[in-house]
Design a protein around this motif. Sequence first.
Motif, PDB file in Angstrom:
ATOM      1  N   ASN A 194       0.807  -1.221   0.000  1.00 27.96           N
ATOM      2  CA  ASN A 194       0.000   0.000   0.000  1.00 27.96           C
ATOM      3  C   ASN A 194       0.838   1.268   0.000  1.00 27.96           C
ATOM      4  O   ASN A 194       0.324   2.346   0.315  1.00 27.96           O
ATOM      5  CB  ASN A 194      -0.936   0.007   1.220  1.00 27.96           C
ATOM      6  N   GLU A 195       2.112   1.129  -0.348  1.00 30.35           N
ATOM      7  CA  GLU A 195       2.986   2.292  -0.300  1.00 30.35           C
ATOM      8  C   GLU A 195       4.236   2.059  -1.126  1.00 30.35           C
ATOM      9  O   GLU A 195       4.553   0.933  -1.521  1.00 30.35           O
ATOM     10  CB  GLU A 195       3.385   2.593   1.152  1.00 30.35           C
ATOM     11  N   ILE A 196       4.929   3.150  -1.370  1.00 27.05           N
ATOM     12  CA  ILE A 196       6.280   3.111  -1.928  1.00 27.05           C
ATOM     13  C   ILE A 196       7.212   3.614  -0.834  1.00 27.05           C
ATOM     14  O   ILE A 196       6.996   4.690  -0.268  1.00 27.05           O
ATOM     15  CB  ILE A 196       6.388   3.995  -3.180  1.00 27.05           C
ATOM     16  N   LYS A 197       8.218   2.823  -0.514  1.00 28.35           N
ATOM     17  CA  LYS A 197       9.144   3.165   0.561  1.00 28.35           C
ATOM     18  C   LYS A 197      10.488   3.553  -0.038  1.00 28.35           C
ATOM     19  O   LYS A 197      11.036   2.846  -0.881  1.00 28.35           O
ATOM     20  CB  LYS A 197       9.314   1.976   1.510  1.00 28.35           C
ATOM     21  N   ILE A 198      11.016   4.694   0.418  1.00 21.85           N
ATOM     22  CA  ILE A 198      12.269   5.225  -0.114  1.00 21.85           C
ATOM     23  C   ILE A 198      13.243   5.428   1.037  1.00 21.85           C
ATOM     24  O   ILE A 198      12.909   6.065   2.041  1.00 21.85           O
ATOM     25  CB  ILE A 198      12.040   6.569  -0.832  1.00 21.85           C
ATOM     26  N   THR A 199      14.444   4.889   0.887  1.00 24.44           N
ATOM     27  CA  THR A 199      15.469   5.068   1.912  1.00 24.44           C
ATOM     28  C   THR A 199      16.772   5.525   1.275  1.00 24.44           C
ATOM     29  O   THR A 199      17.023   5.305   0.087  1.00 24.44           O
ATOM     30  CB  THR A 199      15.712   3.766   2.700  1.00 24.44           C
ATOM     31  N   ASN A 200      17.579   6.165   2.098  1.00 22.99           N
ATOM     32  CA  ASN A 200      18.891   6.661   1.708  1.00 22.99           C
ATOM     33  C   ASN A 200      19.912   5.856   2.508  1.00 22.99           C
ATOM     34  O   ASN A 200      19.910   5.897   3.737  1.00 22.99           O
ATOM     35  CB  ASN A 200      18.975   8.160   2.034  1.00 22.99           C
ATOM     36  N   ALA A 201      20.771   5.108   1.826  1.00 18.55           N
ATOM     37  CA  ALA A 201      21.701   4.213   2.519  1.00 18.55           C
ATOM     38  C   ALA A 201      22.617   4.953   3.481  1.00 18.55           C
ATOM     39  O   ALA A 201      23.095   4.376   4.456  1.00 18.55           O
ATOM     40  CB  ALA A 201      22.528   3.435   1.495  1.00 18.55           C
ATOM     41  N   ALA A 202      22.850   6.242   3.225  1.00 15.23           N
ATOM     42  CA  ALA A 202      23.743   7.024   4.080  1.00 15.23           C
ATOM     43  C   ALA A 202      22.999   7.738   5.209  1.00 15.23           C
ATOM     44  O   ALA A 202      23.604   8.502   5.958  1.00 15.23           O
ATOM     45  CB  ALA A 202      24.503   8.047   3.236  1.00 15.23           C
ATOM     46  N   ASP A 203      21.698   7.492   5.333  1.00 15.24           N
ATOM     47  CA  ASP A 203      20.882   8.196   6.326  1.00 15.24           C
ATOM     48  C   ASP A 203      19.911   7.191   6.945  1.00 15.24           C
ATOM     49  O   ASP A 203      18.777   7.045   6.492  1.00 15.24           O
ATOM     50  CB  ASP A 203      20.133   9.352   5.650  1.00 15.24           C
ATOM     51  N   GLU A 204      20.352   6.523   7.986  1.00 17.49           N
ATOM     52  CA  GLU A 204      19.558   5.444   8.566  1.00 17.49           C
ATOM     53  C   GLU A 204      18.329   5.934   9.324  1.00 17.49           C
ATOM     54  O   GLU A 204      17.426   5.144   9.627  1.00 17.49           O
ATOM     55  CB  GLU A 204      20.429   4.611   9.516  1.00 17.49           C
ATOM     56  N   ASN A 205      18.268   7.220   9.626  1.00 18.69           N
ATOM     57  CA  ASN A 205      17.151   7.743  10.421  1.00 18.69           C
ATOM     58  C   ASN A 205      15.945   8.170   9.590  1.00 18.69           C
ATOM     59  O   ASN A 205      14.867   8.399  10.142  1.00 18.69           O
ATOM     60  CB  ASN A 205      17.620   8.942  11.255  1.00 18.69           C
ATOM     61  N   SER A 206      16.132   8.315   8.280  1.00 21.68           N
ATOM     62  CA  SER A 206      15.082   8.886   7.434  1.00 21.68           C
ATOM     63  C   SER A 206      14.426   7.832   6.550  1.00 21.68           C
ATOM     64  O   SER A 206      15.102   6.972   5.988  1.00 21.68           O
ATOM     65  CB  SER A 206      15.659   9.992   6.544  1.00 21.68           C
ATOM     66  N   VAL A 207      13.109   7.941   6.423  1.00 23.57           N
ATOM     67  CA  VAL A 207      12.342   7.107   5.498  1.00 23.57           C
ATOM     68  C   VAL A 207      11.294   7.999   4.838  1.00 23.57           C
ATOM     69  O   VAL A 207      10.636   8.801   5.508  1.00 23.57           O
ATOM     70  CB  VAL A 207      11.639   5.936   6.217  1.00 23.57           C
ATOM     71  N   ILE A 208      11.154   7.866   3.537  1.00 26.43           N
ATOM     72  CA  ILE A 208      10.101   8.566   2.802  1.00 26.43           C
ATOM     73  C   ILE A 208       9.083   7.526   2.345  1.00 26.43           C
ATOM     74  O   ILE A 208       9.456   6.473   1.817  1.00 26.43           O
ATOM     75  CB  ILE A 208      10.672   9.310   1.580  1.00 26.43           C
ATOM     76  N   LYS A 209       7.813   7.833   2.551  1.00 27.73           N
ATOM     77  CA  LYS A 209       6.759   6.937   2.088  1.00 27.73           C
ATOM     78  C   LYS A 209       5.788   7.711   1.200  1.00 27.73           C
ATOM     79  O   LYS A 209       5.437   8.853   1.493  1.00 27.73           O
ATOM     80  CB  LYS A 209       6.009   6.313   3.262  1.00 27.73           C
ATOM     81  N   GLU A 240       2.001   7.266  -0.388  1.00 23.82           N
ATOM     82  CA  GLU A 240       0.759   6.504  -0.309  1.00 23.82           C
ATOM     83  C   GLU A 240      -0.323   7.241  -1.088  1.00 23.82           C
ATOM     84  O   GLU A 240      -0.098   8.346  -1.603  1.00 23.82           O
ATOM     85  CB  GLU A 240       0.347   6.341   1.160  1.00 23.82           C
ATOM     86  N   LEU A 241      -1.496   6.633  -1.164  1.00 25.87           N
ATOM     87  CA  LEU A 241      -2.644   7.260  -1.807  1.00 25.87           C
ATOM     88  C   LEU A 241      -3.764   7.441  -0.794  1.00 25.87           C
ATOM     89  O   LEU A 241      -4.025   6.559   0.024  1.00 25.87           O
ATOM     90  CB  LEU A 241      -3.149   6.407  -2.974  1.00 25.87           C
ATOM     91  N   LYS A 242      -4.397   8.609  -0.855  1.00 23.32           N
ATOM     92  CA  LYS A 242      -5.556   8.897  -0.021  1.00 23.32           C
ATOM     93  C   LYS A 242      -6.626   9.476  -0.931  1.00 23.32           C
ATOM     94  O   LYS A 242      -6.447  10.557  -1.496  1.00 23.32           O
ATOM     95  CB  LYS A 242      -5.178   9.897   1.077  1.00 23.32           C
ATOM     96  N   ASN A 243      -7.712   8.735  -1.097  1.00 21.18           N
ATOM     97  CA  ASN A 243      -8.760   9.145  -2.041  1.00 21.18           C
ATOM     98  C   ASN A 243      -8.174   9.427  -3.428  1.00 21.18           C
ATOM     99  O   ASN A 243      -8.523  10.406  -4.086  1.00 21.18           O
ATOM    100  CB  ASN A 243      -9.503  10.377  -1.521  1.00 21.18           C
ATOM    101  N   LYS A 244      -7.246   8.553  -3.832  1.00 21.72           N
ATOM    102  CA  LYS A 244      -6.573   8.629  -5.134  1.00 21.72           C
ATOM    103  C   LYS A 244      -5.704   9.875  -5.291  1.00 21.72           C
ATOM    104  O   LYS A 244      -5.350  10.260  -6.408  1.00 21.72           O
ATOM    105  CB  LYS A 244      -7.587   8.533  -6.280  1.00 21.72           C
ATOM    106  N   LYS A 245      -5.344  10.491  -4.173  1.00 22.13           N
ATOM    107  CA  LYS A 245      -4.419  11.622  -4.177  1.00 22.13           C
ATOM    108  C   LYS A 245      -3.106  11.187  -3.527  1.00 22.13           C
ATOM    109  O   LYS A 245      -3.104  10.447  -2.545  1.00 22.13           O
ATOM    110  CB  LYS A 245      -5.000  12.811  -3.399  1.00 22.13           C
ATOM    111  N   GLN A 246      -1.999  11.675  -4.061  1.00 19.63           N
ATOM    112  CA  GLN A 246      -0.693  11.304  -3.534  1.00 19.63           C
ATOM    113  C   GLN A 246      -0.422  11.969  -2.182  1.00 19.63           C
ATOM    114  O   GLN A 246      -0.685  13.157  -2.003  1.00 19.63           O
ATOM    115  CB  GLN A 246       0.398  11.716  -4.523  1.00 19.63           C
ATOM    116  N   VAL A 247       0.102  11.176  -1.257  1.00 22.24           N
ATOM    117  CA  VAL A 247       0.532  11.680   0.045  1.00 22.24           C
ATOM    118  C   VAL A 247       1.980  11.246   0.243  1.00 22.24           C
ATOM    119  O   VAL A 247       2.288  10.052   0.226  1.00 22.24           O
ATOM    120  CB  VAL A 247      -0.337  11.147   1.198  1.00 22.24           C
ATOM    121  N   ARG A 248       2.855  12.217   0.437  1.00 20.08           N
ATOM    122  CA  ARG A 248       4.286  11.950   0.612  1.00 20.08           C
ATOM    123  C   ARG A 248       4.675  12.344   2.041  1.00 20.08           C
ATOM    124  O   ARG A 248       4.455  13.479   2.452  1.00 20.08           O
ATOM    125  CB  ARG A 248       5.090  12.765  -0.402  1.00 20.08           C
ATOM    126  N   THR A 249       5.239  11.387   2.805  1.00 26.02           N
ATOM    127  CA  THR A 249       5.566  11.635   4.210  1.00 26.02           C
ATOM    128  C   THR A 249       7.044  11.374   4.468  1.00 26.02           C
ATOM    129  O   THR A 249       7.586  10.349   4.051  1.00 26.02           O
ATOM    130  CB  THR A 249       4.723  10.745   5.146  1.00 26.02           C
TER     131      THR A 249
END
Length: 262
Positions: A68-83, A85-94
Amino acid sequence: MKNIFSIINILMASLFFGQNLDSPDYKETKIERGSTFKKYKNGKLDSIVVMMYAVNYGNALIFARQDNEIKITNAADENSVIKIELKNKKQVRTFFYKNKPAIVVESIDFDINQLPKNTTITRSLSNNMIQNVSIKTNYEVFGDDNPDKTFKLFYGLNIRPDLDNLDSIFESIGDFFSEEDALLKLFYASYAEKLAPKALTYLKTNESGIISDGITLDYQNKNAQEINSYNIYKNGKIIKSGKATLADFQKIYQDYIIRLQE
């Protein structure tokens, strides 16, 4: 030196994917200052690894298509994650930092008479498409940390705003990182500025969804050379109105943002 990094990139990508990159299920695209590796499963794009290299530096961005999502990570930044998702067919980037949501950017339908409450709203024009988003932030999560490259990835990753399913969004990400200058667009400021979206709106709303402060161009005449009306707000009131072409409005917008930061 570049050949050495290319070999390292292939080895690192093999480790991330855990399989032989000679398989027809993998595709490598060499781009400026890096390489993009795509893994396909049953003919569908399943994961992406973008290897970056510079003098005395190497890193990887990892993109995984999950249920239910696309997960994005940066190998040099272990603390950060970008996700994404879709909400009512609208993109939500967290942007999550240390497992806490720090920035949420949500695509919206823009109606100046019916805006989301207690939020920041921006509009921009890129590739003849307007993107309308609301932005909510909790920068306290970062403390004194500054995950600069992940910030740039979060805000700079260009995804078509009209895409309303995760497969298409993931393919769009793959297409973006197949472009020769993808990394330059994200991480090299002087280059990125030349290709940045054109600003149309920056607004803040109160608890009733009423504009408290900001600036907006009423972009009705879609010819960039034609004139449109703009308004500047302060404390819930319009304090200045005018007319400008899209190009002239960029200077007005930048001056406004600079004054906000003073």
